[in-house]
Design a protein around this motif. Structure first.
Motif, PDB file in Angstrom:
ATOM      1  N   LEU A 117      -6.543  12.329   1.163  1.00  0.00           N
ATOM      2  CA  LEU A 117      -5.135  12.004   1.381  1.00  0.00           C
ATOM      3  C   LEU A 117      -4.236  12.779   0.420  1.00  0.00           C
ATOM      4  CD1 LEU A 117      -5.418   8.128   1.731  1.00  0.00           C
ATOM      5  CD2 LEU A 117      -5.122   9.781   3.565  1.00  0.00           C
ATOM      6  N   SER A 118      -2.996  12.927   0.811  1.00  0.00           N
ATOM      7  CA  SER A 118      -2.030  13.603  -0.045  1.00  0.00           C
ATOM      8  C   SER A 118      -1.691  12.712  -1.239  1.00  0.00           C
ATOM      9  CB  SER A 118      -0.751  13.918   0.743  1.00  0.00           C
ATOM     10  OG  SER A 118      -0.079  12.716   1.058  1.00  0.00           O
ATOM     11  N   ALA A 119      -1.104  13.306  -2.252  1.00  0.00           N
ATOM     12  CA  ALA A 119      -0.727  12.556  -3.449  1.00  0.00           C
ATOM     13  C   ALA A 119       0.282  11.461  -3.107  1.00  0.00           C
ATOM     14  CB  ALA A 119      -0.154  13.495  -4.499  1.00  0.00           C
ATOM     15  N   VAL A 120       1.190  11.754  -2.201  1.00  0.00           N
ATOM     16  CA  VAL A 120       2.197  10.765  -1.790  1.00  0.00           C
ATOM     17  C   VAL A 120       1.511   9.567  -1.126  1.00  0.00           C
ATOM     18  CG1 VAL A 120       4.174  10.369  -0.255  1.00  0.00           C
ATOM     19  CG2 VAL A 120       3.995  12.513  -1.519  1.00  0.00           C
ATOM     20  N   ASP A 121       0.554   9.836  -0.251  1.00  0.00           N
ATOM     21  CA  ASP A 121      -0.158   8.750   0.419  1.00  0.00           C
ATOM     22  C   ASP A 121      -0.981   7.929  -0.569  1.00  0.00           C
ATOM     23  OD1 ASP A 121       0.906   9.357   2.872  1.00  0.00           O
ATOM     24  OD2 ASP A 121      -0.839  10.478   3.586  1.00  0.00           O
ATOM     25  N   ARG A 122      -1.595   8.598  -1.535  1.00  0.00           N
ATOM     26  CA  ARG A 122      -2.368   7.869  -2.549  1.00  0.00           C
ATOM     27  C   ARG A 122      -1.457   6.963  -3.375  1.00  0.00           C
ATOM     28  NH1 ARG A 122      -5.731  12.781  -3.090  1.00  0.00           N
ATOM     29  NH2 ARG A 122      -4.300  13.462  -4.706  1.00  0.00           N
ATOM     30  N   GLU A 123      -0.247   7.436  -3.653  1.00  0.00           N
ATOM     31  CA  GLU A 123       0.721   6.594  -4.379  1.00  0.00           C
ATOM     32  C   GLU A 123       1.126   5.390  -3.534  1.00  0.00           C
ATOM     33  OE1 GLU A 123       4.087   8.789  -5.847  1.00  0.00           O
ATOM     34  OE2 GLU A 123       2.805  10.304  -6.765  1.00  0.00           O
ATOM     35  N   LYS A 124       1.333   5.617  -2.235  1.00  0.00           N
ATOM     36  CA  LYS A 124       1.677   4.512  -1.333  1.00  0.00           C
ATOM     37  C   LYS A 124       0.555   3.482  -1.316  1.00  0.00           C
ATOM     38  CE  LYS A 124       4.576   7.091   1.916  1.00  0.00           C
ATOM     39  NZ  LYS A 124       4.643   7.619   3.293  1.00  0.00           N
ATOM     40  N   ILE A 125      -0.679   3.956  -1.264  1.00  0.00           N
ATOM     41  CA  ILE A 125      -1.826   3.051  -1.241  1.00  0.00           C
ATOM     42  C   ILE A 125      -1.913   2.270  -2.546  1.00  0.00           C
ATOM     43  CG2 ILE A 125      -4.360   2.956  -1.233  1.00  0.00           C
ATOM     44  CD1 ILE A 125      -4.253   5.195   0.867  1.00  0.00           C
ATOM     45  N   ALA A 126      -1.647   2.921  -3.658  1.00  0.00           N
ATOM     46  CA  ALA A 126      -1.669   2.231  -4.953  1.00  0.00           C
ATOM     47  C   ALA A 126      -0.619   1.121  -4.979  1.00  0.00           C
ATOM     48  CB  ALA A 126      -1.428   3.228  -6.088  1.00  0.00           C
ATOM     49  N   GLU A 127       0.558   1.409  -4.430  1.00  0.00           N
ATOM     50  CA  GLU A 127       1.614   0.396  -4.374  1.00  0.00           C
ATOM     51  C   GLU A 127       1.218  -0.763  -3.455  1.00  0.00           C
ATOM     52  OE1 GLU A 127       4.801  -1.679  -5.314  1.00  0.00           O
ATOM     53  OE2 GLU A 127       4.289   0.221  -6.274  1.00  0.00           O
ATOM     54  N   ILE A 128       0.613  -0.431  -2.326  1.00  0.00           N
ATOM     55  CA  ILE A 128       0.156  -1.457  -1.389  1.00  0.00           C
ATOM     56  C   ILE A 128      -0.912  -2.324  -2.048  1.00  0.00           C
ATOM     57  CG2 ILE A 128      -1.077  -1.851   0.788  1.00  0.00           C
ATOM     58  CD1 ILE A 128       0.356   0.708   1.842  1.00  0.00           C
ATOM     59  N   ARG A 129      -1.808  -1.699  -2.815  1.00  0.00           N
ATOM     60  CA  ARG A 129      -2.843  -2.458  -3.530  1.00  0.00           C
ATOM     61  C   ARG A 129      -2.237  -3.435  -4.521  1.00  0.00           C
ATOM     62  NH1 ARG A 129      -6.318   2.154  -4.376  1.00  0.00           N
ATOM     63  NH2 ARG A 129      -7.666   2.066  -2.584  1.00  0.00           N
ATOM     64  N   LYS A 130      -1.174  -2.995  -5.209  1.00  0.00           N
ATOM     65  CA  LYS A 130      -0.504  -3.896  -6.154  1.00  0.00           C
ATOM     66  C   LYS A 130       0.061  -5.106  -5.412  1.00  0.00           C
ATOM     67  CE  LYS A 130       0.792  -0.384  -9.535  1.00  0.00           C
ATOM     68  NZ  LYS A 130       1.917   0.377 -10.107  1.00  0.00           N
ATOM     69  N   GLN A 131       0.687  -4.861  -4.264  1.00  0.00           N
ATOM     70  CA  GLN A 131       1.224  -5.959  -3.460  1.00  0.00           C
ATOM     71  C   GLN A 131       0.100  -6.886  -2.998  1.00  0.00           C
ATOM     72  OE1 GLN A 131       3.287  -4.238  -0.155  1.00  0.00           O
ATOM     73  NE2 GLN A 131       4.844  -3.237  -1.419  1.00  0.00           N
ATOM     74  N   SER A 132      -0.999  -6.280  -2.584  1.00  0.00           N
ATOM     75  CA  SER A 132      -2.148  -7.039  -2.118  1.00  0.00           C
ATOM     76  C   SER A 132      -2.701  -7.928  -3.221  1.00  0.00           C
ATOM     77  CB  SER A 132      -3.231  -6.072  -1.621  1.00  0.00           C
ATOM     78  OG  SER A 132      -4.401  -6.763  -1.293  1.00  0.00           O
ATOM     79  N   GLN A 133      -2.821  -7.372  -4.416  1.00  0.00           N
ATOM     80  CA  GLN A 133      -3.324  -8.158  -5.547  1.00  0.00           C
ATOM     81  C   GLN A 133      -2.381  -9.302  -5.891  1.00  0.00           C
ATOM     82  OE1 GLN A 133      -6.231  -8.229  -7.115  1.00  0.00           O
ATOM     83  NE2 GLN A 133      -6.910  -6.727  -5.605  1.00  0.00           N
ATOM     84  N   ALA A 134      -1.080  -9.054  -5.803  1.00  0.00           N
ATOM     85  CA  ALA A 134      -0.101 -10.103  -6.093  1.00  0.00           C
ATOM     86  C   ALA A 134      -0.243 -11.251  -5.089  1.00  0.00           C
ATOM     87  CB  ALA A 134       1.318  -9.540  -6.060  1.00  0.00           C
ATOM     88  N   VAL A 135      -0.409 -10.915  -3.808  1.00  0.00           N
ATOM     89  CA  VAL A 135      -0.583 -11.939  -2.780  1.00  0.00           C
ATOM     90  C   VAL A 135      -1.886 -12.701  -3.025  1.00  0.00           C
ATOM     91  CG1 VAL A 135      -1.002 -12.310  -0.309  1.00  0.00           C
ATOM     92  CG2 VAL A 135       0.820 -10.780  -1.038  1.00  0.00           C
ATOM     93  N   LYS A 136      -2.937 -11.964  -3.354  1.00  0.00           N
ATOM     94  CA  LYS A 136      -4.223 -12.608  -3.598  1.00  0.00           C
ATOM     95  C   LYS A 136      -4.145 -13.564  -4.787  1.00  0.00           C
ATOM     96  CE  LYS A 136      -9.125 -11.782  -3.904  1.00  0.00           C
ATOM     97  NZ  LYS A 136     -10.145 -10.875  -3.449  1.00  0.00           N
ATOM     98  N   MET A 137      -3.463 -13.152  -5.847  1.00  0.00           N
ATOM     99  CA  MET A 137      -3.342 -14.004  -7.029  1.00  0.00           C
ATOM    100  C   MET A 137      -2.544 -15.271  -6.704  1.00  0.00           C
ATOM    101  SD  MET A 137      -5.152 -12.588  -9.254  1.00  0.00           S
ATOM    102  CE  MET A 137      -4.748 -13.682 -10.586  1.00  0.00           C
ATOM    103  N   GLU A 138      -1.465 -15.130  -5.941  1.00  0.00           N
ATOM    104  CA  GLU A 138      -0.674 -16.300  -5.539  1.00  0.00           C
ATOM    105  C   GLU A 138      -1.527 -17.241  -4.684  1.00  0.00           C
ATOM    106  OE1 GLU A 138       3.298 -15.637  -3.877  1.00  0.00           O
ATOM    107  OE2 GLU A 138       3.175 -13.597  -4.668  1.00  0.00           O
ATOM    108  N   PHE A 139      -2.261 -16.661  -3.736  1.00  0.00           N
ATOM    109  CA  PHE A 139      -3.125 -17.446  -2.849  1.00  0.00           C
ATOM    110  C   PHE A 139      -4.180 -18.203  -3.662  1.00  0.00           C
ATOM    111  CE2 PHE A 139      -7.214 -17.417  -0.492  1.00  0.00           C
ATOM    112  CZ  PHE A 139      -6.904 -18.362   0.471  1.00  0.00           C
ATOM    113  N   LEU A 140      -4.871 -17.498  -4.551  1.00  0.00           N
ATOM    114  CA  LEU A 140      -5.917 -18.134  -5.352  1.00  0.00           C
ATOM    115  C   LEU A 140      -5.357 -19.216  -6.278  1.00  0.00           C
ATOM    116  CD1 LEU A 140      -8.250 -15.138  -6.253  1.00  0.00           C
ATOM    117  CD2 LEU A 140      -8.658 -16.960  -4.594  1.00  0.00           C
ATOM    118  N   LYS A 141      -4.147 -18.981  -6.771  1.00  0.00           N
ATOM    119  CA  LYS A 141      -3.516 -19.974  -7.647  1.00  0.00           C
ATOM    120  C   LYS A 141      -3.324 -21.289  -6.898  1.00  0.00           C
ATOM    121  CE  LYS A 141       0.640 -20.704 -10.436  1.00  0.00           C
ATOM    122  NZ  LYS A 141       1.947 -20.155 -10.817  1.00  0.00           N
TER     123      LYS A 141
END
Length: 173
Positions: A117-141
């Motif tokens: 993937l391009s660097a831009v796409d990898r950055e988008k994926i990293a941002e999406i992962r952060k959002q995903s982790q935030a949702v997961k942490m809220e859910f687990l809490k």
């Protein structure tokens, strides 16, 4: 002779109708995978946690609360990662699981497959992962409040769900 054939045909059609009507009931009795509804990975609990009927109802309610966010995250990921690459990743993950690789090794395989993937796409994926982790942490809490202490011990800790963090600096100067 004709009456026998007609009665046989009618008997077979009745058996088929009954079998078709019983099909959903049989499907629910299959193994755990056949019985589970599709849950986004972000909202999945470890298989080792066995819930009571009451807990299952409460977790289902909590999941419903986060379902829209999880589906949006999945949609964003699918928009960034091409279908061909997703298929390659799934095949690689399946092979890694069959080979008995650890979850950390599987994550590394996923990351290495995204090198195309391009660097831009990898950055988008990293941002999406952060959002995903935030949702997961809220859910687990919220789920932790429903579980017993024994069940909570089987949940991934905050450290495990975040993955690799920055190592603390060594203050020995």
């Amino acid at each position: 002779m004709l009456i026998r054939m007609m009665s046989t045909v009618m008997m077979l059609s009745m058996v088929c109708c009954i079998a078709q009507a019983e099909k959903p009931a049989n499907k629910a009795n299959k193994g755990k995978k056949g019985n589970q509804e599709r849950v986004p990975q972000v909202l999945a609990l470890p298989d080792s946690i066995e819930l009571t009927a009451d807990q299952e109802a409460q977790v289902k309610t909590i999941r419903a609360k986060f379902a829209d966010k999880a589906k949006e995250i999945q949609k964003q990921t699918q928009e960034v990662i091409p279908a061909e690459l997703r298929k390659q990743q799934m095949a690689a993950v399946k092979a890694a699981k069959e080979a008995g690789k650890t979850p950390q090794e599987i994550r590394e395989i996923m990351k290495s497959s995204q090198d195309e993937l391009s660097a831009v796409d990898r950055e988008k994926i990293a941002e999406i992962r952060k959002q995903s982790q935030a949702v997961k942490m809220e859910f687990l809490k919220e789920v932790r409040e429903v579980l017993t202490e024994e069940q909570q011990a089987k949940l991934p800790s905050a450290r495990e769900t975040k993955g690799k963090g920055k190592k603390p600096k060594n203050s020995d100067s």
